[in-house]
Design an enzyme around this catalytic site. Structure first.
Site, PDB file in Angstrom:
ATOM      1  CB  CYS A 121      -1.032   0.161   1.216  1.00  0.00           C
ATOM      2  SG  CYS A 121      -2.171  -1.192   1.120  1.00  0.00           S
ATOM      3  CB  CYS A 202      -4.337  -0.755  -1.042  1.00  0.00           C
ATOM      4  SG  CYS A 202      -2.712  -1.359  -0.887  1.00  0.00           S
TER       5      CYS A 202
END
Length: 305
Positions: A121, A202
């Site tokens: 992420c 993400c």
């Protein structure tokens, strides 16, 4: 009577000899025809289809395997369970002996599954018309990853391949450009890889665009504009940071308030993303200034006078 028997015997012998001669002639003719057919099959090789783009990269197998092994052993040993031989075979099976205008996403699906890996992420960095700059940046800053910094992208970067229905099944002379046919091996591959890269993103994601392009920094027809932006998951991505980079010395065709960037922001807002846009993101601009440190755009401060 003996004379008649001798004549009959002579006629039988003549008929037999003629029959044998006809049979031999037929056999000879059959052999000649078989030879001609065999020669025709092996002596005339079907010509490769001709296209406008460069052909398959020489030693493609060695290039793909070398990059794969380097990626999973030297750069990312945590991916050591990847099978580079299977990855190469799945890539080859996707295009060899196939018409290069008839490639489908299904052809590449086994490759995508074999070579995929998690993307941390906050590290995903997308780009359009900033290829050289964005890759110089990810090489100097390990906190970000472009598609070309993943296994799939790393193996295929600047490499070309396509097949042909005739032997040896790979065309080393030419491959089709996108304007010749949409479903060519390169276009289908990069679309699928880009879609998978976007789906994996993400946290905070970044996109580096070129503010010196006269036609506009954001293009709906680009891979980012047509595929990646629509495959970002609003449930996984919290923010989209736009870095609008202008060339040192210009031209300064567009800023964050420009028409194409506003169109991009509108698309992102419709998909419920939070957006931040920054003109000439300083860490990237400093990298630009390495090649032109004395330019006015690269000065940290100027005289107030």
């Amino acid at each position: 009577m003996p004379l008649q028997q001798g004549s009959a015997r002579m006629r039988q012998r003549t008929v037999l000899l003629v029959g044998i001669a006809v049979l031999l002639a037929a056999l000879v003719l059959a052999v000649v025809l078989a030879s001609l057919l065999t020669h025709g099959r092996h002596g005339v090789t079907p010509k490769m289809l001709k296209w406008q783009d460069r052909g398959t990269t020489k030693n493609l197998q060695e290039v793909i395997l070398g990059r794969c092994y380097n990626f999973i052993t030297a750069q990312h040993p945590e991916l050591g369970d990847k099978d580079c031989l299977k990855i190469w075979e799945s890539l080859k099976d996707a295009f060899i002996y196939k018409n290069p205008c008839n490639i489908t996403p299904e052809d590449y699906q086994p490759l995508m599954e074999l070579a995929s890996h998690p993307i941390p992420c906050n590290k995903s960095l997308f780009w359009s018309k900033t290829g050289d700059l964005v890759h110089r940046y990810t090489k100097s800053n390990q906190n970000f990853l472009t598609l070309e910094d993943t296994l799939l992208g790393y193996m295929a970067d600047r490499v070309s391949w396509c097949g042909d229905p005739s032997a040896p099944g790979i065309n080393y002379e030419s491959c089709p450009k996108r304007n010749e046919c949409e479903s060519n091996p390169s276009s289908v591959f990069w679309k699928m890889a880009s879609k998978m890269f976007a789906e994996a993103a993400c946290g905070v994601v970044q996109v580096m665009l070129n503010g010196s392009v006269e036609a506009g920094a954001f293009r709906s027809s680009s891979i980012f504009g047509s595929i990646e932006i629509f495959n970002l998951d609003p449930d996984k991505v919290t923010e989209v940071h736009i870095w609008l980079m202008q060339n040192i010395g210009g031209p300064q065709s567009e800023s964050c308030s420009g028409w194409s960037i506003q169109r991009l922001i509108s698309i992102l807002e419709e998909r419920n993303f939070k957006i931040i846009c920054e003109d000439n993101y300083r860490p990237v601009q400093l990298l630009q200034c390495v090649h032109n440190p004395d330019h006015a755009d690269c000065r940290l401060c100027t005289n107030s006078s």
